[in-house]
Design a protein around this motif. Structure first.
Motif, PDB file in Angstrom:
ATOM      1  N   GLY A   1       1.115 -23.007   3.450  1.00  0.00           N
ATOM      2  CA  GLY A   1       0.202 -24.107   3.733  1.00  0.00           C
ATOM      3  C   GLY A   1      -0.806 -23.767   4.807  1.00  0.00           C
ATOM      4  O   GLY A   1      -1.902 -24.294   4.833  1.00  0.00           O
ATOM      5  N   ASN A   2      -0.441 -22.866   5.730  1.00  0.00           N
ATOM      6  CA  ASN A   2      -1.335 -22.497   6.826  1.00  0.00           C
ATOM      7  C   ASN A   2      -2.104 -21.216   6.542  1.00  0.00           C
ATOM      8  O   ASN A   2      -3.033 -20.876   7.244  1.00  0.00           O
ATOM      9  N   GLN A   3      -1.690 -20.478   5.536  1.00  0.00           N
ATOM     10  CA  GLN A   3      -2.288 -19.176   5.281  1.00  0.00           C
ATOM     11  C   GLN A   3      -3.596 -19.343   4.528  1.00  0.00           C
ATOM     12  O   GLN A   3      -3.680 -20.081   3.547  1.00  0.00           O
ATOM     13  N   PRO A   4      -4.659 -18.674   4.950  1.00  0.00           N
ATOM     14  CA  PRO A   4      -5.951 -18.839   4.296  1.00  0.00           C
ATOM     15  C   PRO A   4      -5.947 -18.230   2.903  1.00  0.00           C
ATOM     16  O   PRO A   4      -5.266 -17.248   2.649  1.00  0.00           O
ATOM     17  N   GLY A   5      -6.715 -18.803   2.009  1.00  0.00           N
ATOM     18  CA  GLY A   5      -6.800 -18.252   0.667  1.00  0.00           C
ATOM     19  C   GLY A   5      -7.695 -17.028   0.637  1.00  0.00           C
ATOM     20  O   GLY A   5      -8.634 -16.897   1.414  1.00  0.00           O
ATOM     21  N   PHE A   6      -7.415 -16.134  -0.291  1.00  0.00           N
ATOM     22  CA  PHE A   6      -8.217 -14.929  -0.431  1.00  0.00           C
ATOM     23  C   PHE A   6      -9.488 -15.236  -1.202  1.00  0.00           C
ATOM     24  O   PHE A   6      -9.450 -15.844  -2.269  1.00  0.00           O
ATOM     25  N   THR A   7     -10.612 -14.797  -0.667  1.00  0.00           N
ATOM     26  CA  THR A   7     -11.890 -14.958  -1.345  1.00  0.00           C
ATOM     27  C   THR A   7     -12.425 -13.587  -1.692  1.00  0.00           C
ATOM     28  O   THR A   7     -12.759 -12.801  -0.805  1.00  0.00           O
ATOM     29  N   SER A   8     -12.474 -13.275  -2.965  1.00  0.00           N
ATOM     30  CA  SER A   8     -12.931 -11.962  -3.395  1.00  0.00           C
ATOM     31  C   SER A   8     -14.398 -11.768  -3.037  1.00  0.00           C
ATOM     32  O   SER A   8     -15.200 -12.703  -3.102  1.00  0.00           O
ATOM     33  N   THR A   9     -14.744 -10.565  -2.674  1.00  0.00           N
ATOM     34  CA  THR A   9     -16.122 -10.262  -2.320  1.00  0.00           C
ATOM     35  C   THR A   9     -16.820  -9.568  -3.481  1.00  0.00           C
ATOM     36  O   THR A   9     -16.221  -8.777  -4.206  1.00  0.00           O
ATOM     37  N   THR A  10     -18.080  -9.878  -3.675  1.00  0.00           N
ATOM     38  CA  THR A  10     -18.842  -9.255  -4.756  1.00  0.00           C
ATOM     39  C   THR A  10     -19.282  -7.850  -4.372  1.00  0.00           C
ATOM     40  O   THR A  10     -19.610  -7.054  -5.248  1.00  0.00           O
ATOM     41  N   HIS A  11     -19.272  -7.552  -3.071  1.00  0.00           N
ATOM     42  CA  HIS A  11     -19.675  -6.234  -2.606  1.00  0.00           C
ATOM     43  C   HIS A  11     -18.424  -5.399  -2.331  1.00  0.00           C
ATOM     44  O   HIS A  11     -17.723  -5.605  -1.344  1.00  0.00           O
ATOM     45  N   VAL A  12     -18.146  -4.463  -3.218  1.00  0.00           N
ATOM     46  CA  VAL A  12     -16.975  -3.612  -3.052  1.00  0.00           C
ATOM     47  C   VAL A  12     -17.280  -2.550  -2.005  1.00  0.00           C
ATOM     48  O   VAL A  12     -18.288  -1.831  -2.120  1.00  0.00           O
ATOM     49  N   PRO A  13     -16.446  -2.435  -0.948  1.00  0.00           N
ATOM     50  CA  PRO A  13     -16.692  -1.428   0.080  1.00  0.00           C
ATOM     51  C   PRO A  13     -16.824  -0.025  -0.514  1.00  0.00           C
ATOM     52  O   PRO A  13     -16.092   0.350  -1.439  1.00  0.00           O
ATOM     53  N   GLU A  14     -17.754   0.735   0.015  1.00  0.00           N
ATOM     54  CA  GLU A  14     -18.046   2.074  -0.499  1.00  0.00           C
ATOM     55  C   GLU A  14     -16.825   2.980  -0.502  1.00  0.00           C
ATOM     56  O   GLU A  14     -16.601   3.760  -1.432  1.00  0.00           O
ATOM     57  N   CYS A  15     -15.990   2.872   0.550  1.00  0.00           N
ATOM     58  CA  CYS A  15     -14.849   3.786   0.656  1.00  0.00           C
ATOM     59  C   CYS A  15     -13.845   3.587  -0.478  1.00  0.00           C
ATOM     60  O   CYS A  15     -13.134   4.525  -0.856  1.00  0.00           O
ATOM     61  N   LEU A  16     -13.770   2.373  -1.045  1.00  0.00           N
ATOM     62  CA  LEU A  16     -12.821   2.122  -2.129  1.00  0.00           C
ATOM     63  C   LEU A  16     -13.201   2.901  -3.388  1.00  0.00           C
ATOM     64  O   LEU A  16     -12.335   3.347  -4.142  1.00  0.00           O
ATOM     65  N   SER A  17     -14.464   3.074  -3.616  1.00  0.00           N
ATOM     66  CA  SER A  17     -14.904   3.754  -4.828  1.00  0.00           C
ATOM     67  C   SER A  17     -15.191   5.235  -4.640  1.00  0.00           C
ATOM     68  O   SER A  17     -15.428   5.949  -5.611  1.00  0.00           O
ATOM     69  N   THR A  18     -15.132   5.701  -3.388  1.00  0.00           N
ATOM     70  CA  THR A  18     -15.516   7.102  -3.152  1.00  0.00           C
ATOM     71  C   THR A  18     -14.485   7.948  -2.415  1.00  0.00           C
ATOM     72  O   THR A  18     -14.306   9.125  -2.742  1.00  0.00           O
ATOM     73  N   THR A  19     -13.790   7.386  -1.411  1.00  0.00           N
ATOM     74  CA  THR A  19     -12.966   8.252  -0.548  1.00  0.00           C
ATOM     75  C   THR A  19     -11.516   7.849  -0.391  1.00  0.00           C
ATOM     76  O   THR A  19     -10.672   8.699  -0.089  1.00  0.00           O
ATOM     77  N   LEU A  20     -11.171   6.556  -0.539  1.00  0.00           N
ATOM     78  CA  LEU A  20      -9.803   6.123  -0.251  1.00  0.00           C
ATOM     79  C   LEU A  20      -8.815   6.773  -1.216  1.00  0.00           C
ATOM     80  O   LEU A  20      -8.936   6.636  -2.437  1.00  0.00           O
ATOM     81  N   GLN A  21      -7.815   7.459  -0.640  1.00  0.00           N
ATOM     82  CA  GLN A  21      -6.873   8.221  -1.454  1.00  0.00           C
ATOM     83  C   GLN A  21      -5.455   7.660  -1.411  1.00  0.00           C
ATOM     84  O   GLN A  21      -4.725   7.768  -2.399  1.00  0.00           O
ATOM     85  N   THR A  22      -5.046   7.085  -0.278  1.00  0.00           N
ATOM     86  CA  THR A  22      -3.677   6.584  -0.175  1.00  0.00           C
ATOM     87  C   THR A  22      -3.666   5.181   0.421  1.00  0.00           C
ATOM     88  O   THR A  22      -4.439   4.866   1.327  1.00  0.00           O
ATOM     89  N   LEU A  23      -2.768   4.354  -0.111  1.00  0.00           N
ATOM     90  CA  LEU A  23      -2.562   2.996   0.382  1.00  0.00           C
ATOM     91  C   LEU A  23      -1.075   2.801   0.643  1.00  0.00           C
ATOM     92  O   LEU A  23      -0.243   3.123  -0.216  1.00  0.00           O
ATOM     93  N   GLU A  24      -0.737   2.300   1.827  1.00  0.00           N
ATOM     94  CA  GLU A  24       0.655   1.981   2.154  1.00  0.00           C
ATOM     95  C   GLU A  24       0.703   0.556   2.694  1.00  0.00           C
ATOM     96  O   GLU A  24       0.007   0.220   3.639  1.00  0.00           O
ATOM     97  N   TRP A  25       1.554  -0.260   2.075  1.00  0.00           N
ATOM     98  CA  TRP A  25       1.675  -1.671   2.480  1.00  0.00           C
ATOM     99  C   TRP A  25       3.148  -1.958   2.731  1.00  0.00           C
ATOM    100  O   TRP A  25       3.960  -1.897   1.815  1.00  0.00           O
ATOM    101  N   ARG A  26       3.475  -2.290   3.963  1.00  0.00           N
ATOM    102  CA  ARG A  26       4.860  -2.600   4.329  1.00  0.00           C
ATOM    103  C   ARG A  26       5.041  -4.103   4.556  1.00  0.00           C
ATOM    104  O   ARG A  26       4.119  -4.787   4.987  1.00  0.00           O
ATOM    105  N   ASP A  27       6.254  -4.593   4.265  1.00  0.00           N
ATOM    106  CA  ASP A  27       6.580  -6.018   4.397  1.00  0.00           C
ATOM    107  C   ASP A  27       5.716  -6.883   3.488  1.00  0.00           C
ATOM    108  O   ASP A  27       5.281  -7.974   3.860  1.00  0.00           O
ATOM    109  N   TYR A  28       5.467  -6.372   2.296  1.00  0.00           N
ATOM    110  CA  TYR A  28       4.727  -7.130   1.295  1.00  0.00           C
ATOM    111  C   TYR A  28       5.590  -8.296   0.820  1.00  0.00           C
ATOM    112  O   TYR A  28       6.747  -8.118   0.445  1.00  0.00           O
ATOM    113  N   ALA A  29       5.035  -9.509   0.817  1.00  0.00           N
ATOM    114  CA  ALA A  29       5.834 -10.696   0.510  1.00  0.00           C
ATOM    115  C   ALA A  29       5.359 -11.452  -0.718  1.00  0.00           C
ATOM    116  O   ALA A  29       5.966 -12.432  -1.115  1.00  0.00           O
ATOM    117  N   GLU A  30       4.271 -11.020  -1.326  1.00  0.00           N
ATOM    118  CA  GLU A  30       3.673 -11.695  -2.482  1.00  0.00           C
ATOM    119  C   GLU A  30       3.452 -13.183  -2.240  1.00  0.00           C
ATOM    120  O   GLU A  30       3.868 -14.039  -3.019  1.00  0.00           O
TER     121      GLU A  30
END
Length: 353
Positions: free
Chosen positions: A267-296
């Motif tokens: 109830g207190n957590q803000p909703g995610f608003t997708s951005t139309t501008h995808v950050p450059e690093c996501l499409s060009t350089t980002l190689q690894t993603l690690e997410w800990r304590d993911y709660a869905e």
């Protein structure tokens, strides 16, 4: 005893470096060979919990004065609540005079605020390569203090700062041209702090848990390759997306819950608003993603979906589920994550407990 005493002194000093200084000093009672050996140990670690009452300060002062090694690789001080700030200042001065390489001061156990100003000598320690300050109360660096930390490449700050953090860190960074990794935890405010971060010409790794920080980032991290962000606070995604948009060569992204903040209710957590501008690093350089304590939560799933869909160069994504989730819940989350679209055809998704 005979077998270990037969080892070369240099090897004995390396062994002693792994022990608390209280135990190291006690070896002087073993034999004539060991009587003075402890004074040459290159690493010193003082922990107040090994002493009773005010004996700690006297022990640290005396042993540091007797220490005669030409250089001090490491000095770690886990300081007693009974210590006087003037004693701590003197200990830092002694460490600097021994050409210290790594300095760590931990005041977590203190019952009241202590240390409002670090000694002038610390800001001109040309040998200092690693600085860790934990739970200190810091004042601003005086204007007349020259700052020359020409060897500093790692800085960890988890402090209570009486002045604006951007002023303190900005001045500190001015004399630290080789700083490559910075970890900041605590109440840091304002874009001026980020401006001071981007002034580090060699800054490649940045870790932050800034629960009070606003979501706007106007600075550019042109050389940042590794970003680690805590997900404890409200709206952390807004801050993250700003970082991603201004870190064009980011290669590694870690999302962790590193502090003890209570998780936000849906109830207190803000909703995610997708951005139309995808950050450059996501499409060009980002190689690894690690997410800990993911709660869905209603927030986490859209964020994970956005990252996996748009990180077209991603080679590996590791997602570790929150410990509190039960086995049935974890199975449901794994299934949902496995179904998410991935922009990178070579991305390996690893979902752990």
């Amino acid at each position: 005893m005979g077998m270990i005493s037969d080892l070369p002194d240099q090897m004995l000093l390396q062994i002693l470096s792994w022990l608390p200084t209280t135990e190291v000093v006690a070896t002087m009672l073993l034999s004539k060979q060991w009587k003075f050996l402890w004074k040459q140990v290159p690493k010193l670690y003082y922990n107040y919990s090994e002493h009773e009452g005010k004996d700690f300060s006297e022990f640290v002062s005396r042993s540091l004065q007797l220490h005669v090694a030409p250089s001090l690789k490491s000095l770690k001080l886990s300081i007693s609540p009974y210590c006087d700030s003037r004693d701590v200042t003197n200990w830092i001065d002694l460490a600097v005079s021994r050409f210290v390489l790594e300095l760590e001061i931990d005041l977590t156990a203190a019952q009241y605020p202590m240390i409002t100003a670090l000694p002038k000598s610390m800001y001109t320690c040309r040998t200092l390569s690693c600085l860790k300050l934990k739970a200190l109360v810091l004042d601003d660096i005086p204007e007349d203090y020259p700052i020359c930390l020409s060897s500093l490449n790692y800085m960890y700050l988890s402090v209570s700062i009486q002045v604006s953090a951007d002023k303190f860190i900005g001045k500190l960074s001015a004399g630290a041209p080789l700083l490559k990794k910075t970890v900041v935890q605590g109440p840091v405010y304002g874009d001026q702090f980020l401006d001071s971060m981007t002034s580090y010409s060699e800054l490649k790794s940045f870790t932050t848990c800034l629960s009070e920080w606003g979501p706007t980032v106007d600075s550019y991290f042109n050389k940042l390759e590794h970003l680690c962000m805590c997900t404890c606070s409200s709206g952390w995604w807004d801050l993250l997306i700003n970082f991603l948009q201004r870190s064009p060569i980011l290669r590694q992204l870690q999302l962790i819950k590193s502090c003890n903040s209570r998780p936000l209710s849906s109830g207190n957590q803000p909703g995610f608003t997708s951005t139309t501008h995808v950050p450059e690093c996501l499409s060009t350089t980002l190689q690894t993603l690690e997410w800990r304590d993911y709660a869905e939560t209603e927030f986490d799933m859209p964020v994970a979906s956005f990252l996996l869909k748009n990180a077209t160069r991603l080679s590996e994504a590791k997602i570790f589920l929150e410990y509190a989730a039960g086995p049935i819940e974890k199975l449901r989350i794994r299934t949902a994550l496995a179904k998410l679209s991935r922009g990178s055809p070579t991305c390996h998704l690893n979902i752990g407990n």
